[in-house]
Enzyme design. Structure first.
Site, PDB file in Angstrom:
ATOM      1  N   ASN A   1      73.067  78.521  -8.878  1.00  0.00           N
ATOM      2  CA  ASN A   1      73.376  79.250 -10.117  1.00  0.00           C
ATOM      3  C   ASN A   1      74.774  79.853  -9.983  1.00  0.00           C
ATOM      4  OD1 ASN A   1      72.949  81.935  -8.753  1.00  0.00           O
ATOM      5  ND2 ASN A   1      70.864  81.102  -8.635  1.00  0.00           N
TER       6      ASN A   1
ATOM      7  N   ASP B   1      67.487  74.929  -4.366  1.00  0.00           N
ATOM      8  CA  ASP B   1      68.322  76.032  -3.868  1.00  0.00           C
ATOM      9  C   ASP B   1      67.534  76.865  -2.850  1.00  0.00           C
ATOM     10  OD1 ASP B   1      70.427  77.805  -3.688  1.00  0.00           O
ATOM     11  OD2 ASP B   1      70.244  78.602  -5.722  1.00  0.00           O
TER      12      ASP B   1
HETATM   13  N1  AR6 Z   1      64.825  68.138  -2.171  1.00  0.00           N
HETATM   14  C1  AR6 Z   1      65.269  67.387  -3.211  1.00  0.00           C
HETATM   15  N2  AR6 Z   1      65.036  67.727  -4.511  1.00  0.00           N
HETATM   16  C2  AR6 Z   1      64.333  68.856  -4.754  1.00  0.00           C
HETATM   17  C3  AR6 Z   1      63.840  69.686  -3.731  1.00  0.00           C
HETATM   18  C4  AR6 Z   1      64.106  69.296  -2.388  1.00  0.00           C
HETATM   19  N3  AR6 Z   1      63.696  69.996  -1.342  1.00  0.00           N
HETATM   20  N4  AR6 Z   1      63.188  70.735  -4.303  1.00  0.00           N
HETATM   21  C5  AR6 Z   1      63.263  70.558  -5.641  1.00  0.00           C
HETATM   22  N5  AR6 Z   1      63.944  69.424  -5.916  1.00  0.00           N
HETATM   23  P1  AR6 Z   1      65.968  72.908  -9.493  1.00  0.00           P
HETATM   24  P2  AR6 Z   1      68.130  73.193 -11.503  1.00  0.00           P
HETATM   25  C6  AR6 Z   1      64.286  68.835  -7.238  1.00  0.00           C
HETATM   26  O1  AR6 Z   1      65.052  73.719 -10.339  1.00  0.00           O
HETATM   27  O2  AR6 Z   1      67.261  72.595 -12.553  1.00  0.00           O
HETATM   28  C7  AR6 Z   1      67.336  77.574  -8.881  1.00  0.00           C
HETATM   29  O3  AR6 Z   1      66.565  78.718  -8.930  1.00  0.00           O
HETATM   30  C8  AR6 Z   1      63.449  69.238  -8.428  1.00  0.00           C
HETATM   31  O4  AR6 Z   1      62.251  68.471  -8.501  1.00  0.00           O
HETATM   32  O5  AR6 Z   1      66.002  73.145  -8.039  1.00  0.00           O
HETATM   33  O6  AR6 Z   1      69.549  72.722 -11.371  1.00  0.00           O
HETATM   34  C9  AR6 Z   1      68.820  77.869  -8.796  1.00  0.00           C
HETATM   35  O7  AR6 Z   1      69.087  79.054  -8.088  1.00  0.00           O
HETATM   36  C10 AR6 Z   1      64.390  68.927  -9.593  1.00  0.00           C
HETATM   37  O8  AR6 Z   1      64.280  67.553  -9.983  1.00  0.00           O
HETATM   38  O9  AR6 Z   1      67.524  73.058 -10.009  1.00  0.00           O
HETATM   39  C11 AR6 Z   1      69.233  77.953 -10.216  1.00  0.00           C
HETATM   40  O10 AR6 Z   1      69.003  79.255 -10.734  1.00  0.00           O
HETATM   41  C12 AR6 Z   1      65.774  69.124  -8.985  1.00  0.00           C
HETATM   42  O11 AR6 Z   1      65.582  69.281  -7.582  1.00  0.00           O
HETATM   43  C13 AR6 Z   1      68.333  76.973 -10.911  1.00  0.00           C
HETATM   44  O12 AR6 Z   1      67.170  76.865 -10.095  1.00  0.00           O
HETATM   45  C14 AR6 Z   1      66.522  70.328  -9.519  1.00  0.00           C
HETATM   46  O13 AR6 Z   1      65.623  71.388  -9.776  1.00  0.00           O
HETATM   47  C15 AR6 Z   1      68.954  75.609 -11.007  1.00  0.00           C
HETATM   48  O14 AR6 Z   1      68.126  74.756 -11.747  1.00  0.00           O
END
Ligand code: AR6
Length: 176
Positions: A30, A40
């Site tokens: 973020n 994250d």
């Molecule tokens: N390895 C690979 N992909 C993953 C993993 C992992 N270990 N864990 C989750 N994903 P998101 P955003 C996937 O929500 O939408 C955070 O709180 C997940 O299934 O992580 O960009 C940050 O601090 C999804 O397809 O990121 C920001 O505030 C993808 O990663 C906010 O979320 C991205 O999901 C960012 O939101």
């Protein structure tokens, strides 16, 4: 699934990005670089407090840009934190911003003379970007970059779950 783009191997795999052995992994952060849930949270948990210490010093990253920290305890030497757009229907510049996340991370990797980087599917969790649109935008941006830049050996997309992998595979087939 794998493809060769110019000089670079582009691989789509299912997995947990915190386990990647690439030189860098990208983080879906973020703007405040405060950590959070999703990928994250997983990266900060696995990499330890050194990553957050550097994030605090940097303090801010605008949407569509990227900043670099240590990889801490991760196998990857660097984490490249990028901030994806929150999806609000697709009419507020989301596509440009999401494409920019990938190209800015790739630029940072090239600037550090890295050979490999792994990406998660940025914006497709909490930020609500539809997976198929995100796959098309991110793969198109990456392929475009790799056609102009030959120094990276490997770019990996590490998708969380089989469904996400299948969507990315389908979009990559369309683009090739
Ligand atoms: N390895 C690979 N992909 C993953 C993993 C992992 N270990 N864990 C989750 N994903 P998101 P955003 C996937 O929500 O939408 C955070 O709180 C997940 O299934 O992580 O960009 C940050 O601090 C999804 O397809 O990121 C920001 O505030 C993808 O990663 C906010 O979320 C991205 O999901 C960012 O939101």
């Amino acid at each position: 699934m794998e493809a060769v783009i110019n000089k670079t191997r582009l691989a789509l795999v299912e997995g947990d990005i915190t386990r990647e052995e690439t030189d860098a992994i990208a983080n879906a952060a973020n703007e405040g670089l405060r950590g959070g849930g999703g990928v994250d949270g997983a990266i900060h948990r696995a990499g330890g407090p050194a990553i957050m210490a550097e994030c605090r010093k940097i303090g801010y990253c605008p949407t569509g840009q990227a900043v670099v920290t240590t990889g801490g305890n991760l196998k990857a030497k660097y984490v490249i934190h990028t901030v994806g757009p929150v999806y609000r229907g697709g009419t507020r510049g989301e596509e440009k911003l999401l494409a920019s996340c990938y190209t800015e991370c790739l630029k940072q990797a090239v600037a550090r003379e890295l050979k490999s980087i792994a990406f998660p599917s940025i914006s497709t969790g909490v930020y609500g970007y539809p997976m198929d649109e995100a796959a098309r935008v991110s793969l198109k941006a990456t392929i475009g970059f790799l056609k102009e830049n030959e120094t990276l050996e490997t770019v990996r997309f590490v998708l969380f779950g089989k469904a996400a992998l299948e969507v990315y595979e389908q979009e990559l087939r369309k683009l090739l």
